[in-house]
Design an enzyme around this catalytic site. Structure first.
Site, PDB file in Angstrom:
ATOM      1  CG  MET A   1      -1.869  -1.196   1.292  1.00  0.00           C
ATOM      2  SD  MET A   1      -3.057  -1.267  -0.068  1.00  0.00           S
ATOM      3  CE  MET A   1      -4.076   0.172   0.288  1.00  0.00           C
TER       4      MET A   1
ATOM      5  N   GLY B   1      -1.405   5.452  -2.877  1.00  0.00           N
ATOM      6  CA  GLY B   1      -1.861   5.890  -4.190  1.00  0.00           C
ATOM      7  C   GLY B   1      -3.082   5.118  -4.653  1.00  0.00           C
TER       8      GLY B   1
ATOM      9  CG  MET C   1       7.395  -1.403   1.721  1.00  0.00           C
ATOM     10  SD  MET C   1       8.016  -1.836   0.063  1.00  0.00           S
ATOM     11  CE  MET C   1       6.648  -1.276  -0.966  1.00  0.00           C
TER      12      MET C   1
ATOM     13  CB  CYS D   1      13.235   0.911  -5.812  1.00  0.00           C
ATOM     14  SG  CYS D   1      12.041   0.904  -4.454  1.00  0.00           S
TER      15      CYS D   1
ATOM     16  CB  CYS E   1      10.446   7.590  -4.301  1.00  0.00           C
ATOM     17  SG  CYS E   1      11.805   6.450  -4.046  1.00  0.00           S
TER      18      CYS E   1
END
Length: 377
Positions: free
Chosen positions: A23, A26, A48, A113, A210
């Site tokens: 989750m 978004g 996370m 990532c 990010c």
């Protein structure tokens, strides 16, 4: 599963399976959780935190994203867990990002990532701590079981397809992952979110890297790597300006060069065609099809194939050298286990070392690697 809905028999079968959904706060992960719950799975969320911002960092939206993720989970009646992967992210993603920029290359941290965090650390946590049967993400890709192996396919929405970012997954990881929104177009995802009263239905998609957030890329990079200003030259060696650091520029870049209106030049825009690391010189030329910008092929290393075998020597397939690029028809020559030579059917502009080359056979994402060197002639 090839649909977002499930039959009564499938719902009954799914009811014994536990899915941990990543989750993000978004709309895509929100709708993924909703669809999986509708399909009968036992659904729980996992948020996370991958970046430790300091108290003055107003750019990172982690707290707001967590709040939105919690609101969605509350609405759906599912539990939300949280985990901090900041140390793993720093060691496996961010340090790689800095090292590549320092070497004059242009990395893609989102791919790293996915490889190191979302489908490795996340999957291990979901397995070891939460006893998951599957994990799920809001990525726009699909999966298909074929001959005992699970293939990864492009998402239905060609504009949102994210298989480029997931090429490092193995078929075993794909088999453990569910991608509900990969079967949908983005407007349909937003419509479902709005119909179900999910707070994220009109939330703006996240863009960019990010850990940089909304701040200027140049300002962010300068806090970690010292800039080394140098000359901007033409291919003929004429000095026509100064750059603030090679790391701020990438092949094919047009904007932000600070040159223009040069004497004895035409009106064509200037593009970055090379970065001479030894001399700290940025080489620019006019025209987006300047010969210095074009490549006939490339060498790709650090290979990863979803099925662990990859294409045959001499295979004619297609490749993307950056996200949302049109497929480029190509022929593959195997050099060794970790290196291939790729020849394009037609010359391609602005192929960039350090970026990922991702290969396809029709709808199937085969895997890919890192662009190492370019073939010019």
């Amino acid at each position: 599963m090839t649909s977002t809905t499930a039959s009564p028999a499938e719902i009954a079968a799914n009811s014994s399976k536990k899915v941990i959904v990543g989750m993000s706060g978004g709309v895509d992960s929100s709708v993924s959780a909703y669809l999986l719950k509708q399909q009968g799975y036992q659904v729980e969320g996992l948020f996370m935190k991958n970046w430790e911002e300091d108290d003055t960092d107003e750019y990172c939206a982690a707290a707001e994203d967590l709040k939105d993720a919690q609101a969605v989970c509350d609405k759906l009646g599912i539990k939300l867990h949280t985990v901090n992967f900041a140390a793993e992210y720093w060691d496996n993603v961010f340090e790689y990002f800095l090292a590549e920029y320092k070497a004059g290359r242009t990395p893609n941290p989102d791919i790293m990532c996915n490889k190191e965090i979302k489908f490795k650390a996340f999957l291990e946590f979901a397995d070891d701590i939460l006893d998951a049967d599957y994990i799920a993400m809001g990525h726009y890709v699909r999966r298909r079981d074929t001959d005992g192996k699970t293939e990864m396919l492009r998402g239905i929405d060609g504009n949102k397809d994210q298989s480029y970012f997931l090429y490092t997954l193995s078929h075993e990881q794909v088999a453990r992952s569910l991608f509900p929104v990969g079967e949908l177009e983005k407007p349909e995802v937003r419509r479902i979110a709005e119909e179900q009263g999910l707070i994220t239905h009109d939330k703006k998609d996240s863009t960019g890297i990010c850990f940089i957030g909304e701040r200027k890329f140049k300002d962010f990079l300068a806090t970690y790597l010292p800039a080394q200003p140098g000359n901007i030259e033409t291919p003929e060696g004429d000095i026509i300006g100064r750059h603030e650091g090679l790391m701020y520029h990438t092949l094919g870049q047009r904007k932000g060069l600070g040159i223009g209106g040069m004497k004895n030049s035409n009106d064509d825009p200037w593009y970055v065609v090379d970065k001479d690391m030894a001399r700290n010189v940025l080489v620019v030329a006019q025209g987006h099809e300047h010969p210095r910008l074009m490549s006939k092929g490339m060498r790709v290393n650090q290979l990863h194939w979803v099925d662990r075998t990859g294409p045959a020597d001499g295979a004619t397939i297609s490749v993307k050298t950056r996200y949302r690029q049109q497929d480029i028809p190509c022929t593959v020559k195997i050099i060794d286990e970790q290196t291939i030579e790729v020849l394009f059917d037609e010359p391609v502009a602005a192929v960039t070392p350090g970026q990922s080359a991702v290969f396809y056979d029709g709808e199937v994402c085969l895997g890919g690697g890192i662009i190492d060197t370019l073939i010019k002639d």
